[in-house]
Motif scaffolding. Structure first.
Motif, PDB file in Angstrom:
ATOM      1  N   GLY A 166      67.902  50.555  42.853  1.00  8.59           N
ATOM      2  CA  GLY A 166      68.072  50.309  44.280  1.00  8.59           C
ATOM      3  C   GLY A 166      68.138  48.826  44.585  1.00  8.59           C
ATOM      4  O   GLY A 166      68.992  48.368  45.351  1.00  8.59           O
ATOM      5  N   ALA A 167      67.239  48.068  43.970  1.00 13.13           N
ATOM      6  CA  ALA A 167      67.236  46.621  44.184  1.00 13.13           C
ATOM      7  C   ALA A 167      68.530  45.996  43.667  1.00 13.13           C
ATOM      8  O   ALA A 167      69.114  45.133  44.320  1.00 13.13           O
ATOM      9  N   GLY A 198      67.189  46.787  50.576  1.00 12.58           N
ATOM     10  CA  GLY A 198      66.025  46.044  51.044  1.00 12.58           C
ATOM     11  C   GLY A 198      64.759  46.875  50.925  1.00 12.58           C
ATOM     12  O   GLY A 198      63.661  46.347  50.914  1.00 12.58           O
ATOM     13  N   ALA A 199      64.941  48.195  50.847  1.00  9.35           N
ATOM     14  CA  ALA A 199      63.809  49.120  50.711  1.00  9.35           C
ATOM     15  C   ALA A 199      64.276  50.331  49.903  1.00  9.35           C
ATOM     16  O   ALA A 199      65.420  50.767  50.024  1.00  9.35           O
ATOM     17  N   VAL A 200      63.381  50.857  49.088  1.00 10.45           N
ATOM     18  CA  VAL A 200      63.632  52.069  48.320  1.00 10.45           C
ATOM     19  C   VAL A 200      62.668  53.123  48.830  1.00 10.45           C
ATOM     20  O   VAL A 200      61.451  52.915  48.823  1.00 10.45           O
ATOM     21  N   LEU A 201      63.219  54.238  49.319  1.00 16.56           N
ATOM     22  CA  LEU A 201      62.399  55.316  49.879  1.00 16.56           C
ATOM     23  C   LEU A 201      62.475  56.529  48.960  1.00 16.56           C
ATOM     24  O   LEU A 201      63.563  56.961  48.589  1.00 16.56           O
ATOM     25  N   PHE A 202      61.314  57.071  48.619  1.00 20.22           N
ATOM     26  CA  PHE A 202      61.237  58.254  47.774  1.00 20.22           C
ATOM     27  C   PHE A 202      61.010  59.491  48.622  1.00 20.22           C
ATOM     28  O   PHE A 202      60.419  59.411  49.697  1.00 20.22           O
ATOM     29  N   ARG A 214      61.391  42.662  44.092  1.00 16.10           N
ATOM     30  CA  ARG A 214      61.475  42.033  45.421  1.00 16.10           C
ATOM     31  C   ARG A 214      62.134  42.959  46.443  1.00 16.10           C
ATOM     32  O   ARG A 214      63.068  42.582  47.155  1.00 16.10           O
ATOM     33  N   VAL A 215      61.616  44.199  46.486  1.00 12.94           N
ATOM     34  CA  VAL A 215      62.141  45.206  47.405  1.00 12.94           C
ATOM     35  C   VAL A 215      60.958  46.029  47.934  1.00 12.94           C
ATOM     36  O   VAL A 215      59.985  46.259  47.215  1.00 12.94           O
ATOM     37  N   ALA A 216      61.016  46.418  49.192  1.00 11.81           N
ATOM     38  CA  ALA A 216      59.969  47.269  49.764  1.00 11.81           C
ATOM     39  C   ALA A 216      60.105  48.685  49.201  1.00 11.81           C
ATOM     40  O   ALA A 216      61.201  49.120  48.844  1.00 11.81           O
ATOM     41  N   VAL A 217      58.979  49.398  49.119  1.00 18.15           N
ATOM     42  CA  VAL A 217      58.967  50.762  48.596  1.00 18.15           C
ATOM     43  C   VAL A 217      58.168  51.643  49.549  1.00 18.15           C
ATOM     44  O   VAL A 217      57.093  51.259  50.012  1.00 18.15           O
ATOM     45  N   VAL A 218      58.715  52.830  49.830  1.00 15.91           N
ATOM     46  CA  VAL A 218      58.026  53.828  50.645  1.00 15.91           C
ATOM     47  C   VAL A 218      58.004  55.109  49.826  1.00 15.91           C
ATOM     48  O   VAL A 218      59.056  55.598  49.408  1.00 15.91           O
ATOM     49  N   ALA A 219      56.799  55.625  49.571  1.00 14.77           N
ATOM     50  CA  ALA A 219      56.694  56.807  48.711  1.00 14.77           C
ATOM     51  C   ALA A 219      55.539  57.699  49.131  1.00 14.77           C
ATOM     52  O   ALA A 219      54.521  57.221  49.633  1.00 14.77           O
ATOM     53  N   ASN A 220      55.708  58.999  48.912  1.00 17.36           N
ATOM     54  CA  ASN A 220      54.622  59.954  49.100  1.00 17.36           C
ATOM     55  C   ASN A 220      53.698  59.882  47.901  1.00 17.36           C
ATOM     56  O   ASN A 220      54.139  59.792  46.755  1.00 17.36           O
ATOM     57  N   VAL A 221      52.411  59.920  48.176  1.00 16.45           N
ATOM     58  CA  VAL A 221      51.393  59.901  47.132  1.00 16.45           C
ATOM     59  C   VAL A 221      50.426  61.038  47.429  1.00 16.45           C
ATOM     60  O   VAL A 221      50.000  61.217  48.573  1.00 16.45           O
ATOM     61  N   GLN A 268      45.253  65.220  50.360  1.00 26.28           N
ATOM     62  CA  GLN A 268      46.258  64.963  51.390  1.00 26.28           C
ATOM     63  C   GLN A 268      47.547  64.465  50.761  1.00 26.28           C
ATOM     64  O   GLN A 268      47.536  63.853  49.686  1.00 26.28           O
ATOM     65  N   ILE A 269      48.644  64.694  51.471  1.00 25.31           N
ATOM     66  CA  ILE A 269      49.936  64.127  51.124  1.00 25.31           C
ATOM     67  C   ILE A 269      50.090  62.914  52.030  1.00 25.31           C
ATOM     68  O   ILE A 269      50.099  63.034  53.256  1.00 25.31           O
ATOM     69  N   ARG A 270      50.179  61.724  51.424  1.00 18.56           N
ATOM     70  CA  ARG A 270      50.212  60.491  52.209  1.00 18.56           C
ATOM     71  C   ARG A 270      51.448  59.677  51.861  1.00 18.56           C
ATOM     72  O   ARG A 270      51.910  59.683  50.730  1.00 18.56           O
ATOM     73  N   GLU A 271      51.953  59.002  52.850  1.00 17.97           N
ATOM     74  CA  GLU A 271      53.072  58.081  52.678  1.00 17.97           C
ATOM     75  C   GLU A 271      52.478  56.680  52.586  1.00 17.97           C
ATOM     76  O   GLU A 271      51.657  56.301  53.419  1.00 17.97           O
ATOM     77  N   VAL A 272      52.852  55.926  51.583  1.00 17.59           N
ATOM     78  CA  VAL A 272      52.381  54.554  51.458  1.00 17.59           C
ATOM     79  C   VAL A 272      53.587  53.625  51.545  1.00 17.59           C
ATOM     80  O   VAL A 272      54.643  53.906  50.976  1.00 17.59           O
ATOM     81  N   VAL A 273      53.447  52.555  52.334  1.00 21.46           N
ATOM     82  CA  VAL A 273      54.518  51.572  52.526  1.00 21.46           C
ATOM     83  C   VAL A 273      54.063  50.277  51.861  1.00 21.46           C
ATOM     84  O   VAL A 273      53.012  49.736  52.193  1.00 21.46           O
ATOM     85  N   ILE A 274      54.878  49.809  50.913  1.00 19.70           N
ATOM     86  CA  ILE A 274      54.560  48.610  50.143  1.00 19.70           C
ATOM     87  C   ILE A 274      55.671  47.597  50.382  1.00 19.70           C
ATOM     88  O   ILE A 274      56.854  47.928  50.276  1.00 19.70           O
TER      89      ILE A 274
END
Length: 122
Positions: A4-5, A10-14, A62-69, A79-85
């Motif tokens: 993705g980078a 600019g961001a990779v979303l899972f 050097r890219v933002a990441v959004v993923a479920n953890v 819990q199923i949580r979304e984390v934004v890095i």
């Protein structure tokens, strides 16, 4: 994340965490906003392995990441949580899934979060 980078994202979303945790394994905790899971992984304190890996990859690429953890919260609740890095590898925000599918409650045993929706600038 690297692909993705390399493509200029600019961001990779899972998608939902199942792609990241095929055995429905859970992290021991969720990293709070401001935490740097990649740096914590190199200390004796350690951190949640999946969050550390995502944060290190975000910083390295050097890219933002959004993923479920999938996380085991205090008291044993899952819990199923979304984390934004962000692109520096720091946690910007996390949000717990509120509206679960019946199969996420049983047989998988996840609980809904009471978190209010969040906004995370990247």
């Amino acid at each position: 994340i690297a692909r993705g980078a390399a493509a200029g994202a600019g961001a990779v979303l899972f998608p939902e965490g199942y792609a990241l945790s095929p055995d429905f394994g859970t992290e021991p905790w969720i990293s709070p906003a401001g935490a740097t899971p990649c740096a914590a992984a190199r200390t004796t304190q350690g951190d949640s392995p999946l969050q550390s890996g995502l944060a290190c990859a975000a910083r390295r690429q050097r890219v933002a990441v959004v993923a479920n953890v999938l996380v085991r919260m205090g008291g044993g609740e899952k819990q199923i949580r979304e984390v934004v890095i962000d692109a520096a590898g720091a946690v910007v925000s996390s949000y717990g899934k509120r509206h679960l599918f019946p199969s996420e409650r049983w047989p998988l045993g996840f609980s809904p979060s009471s978190d209010a929706p969040t906004v995370a600038p990247l």
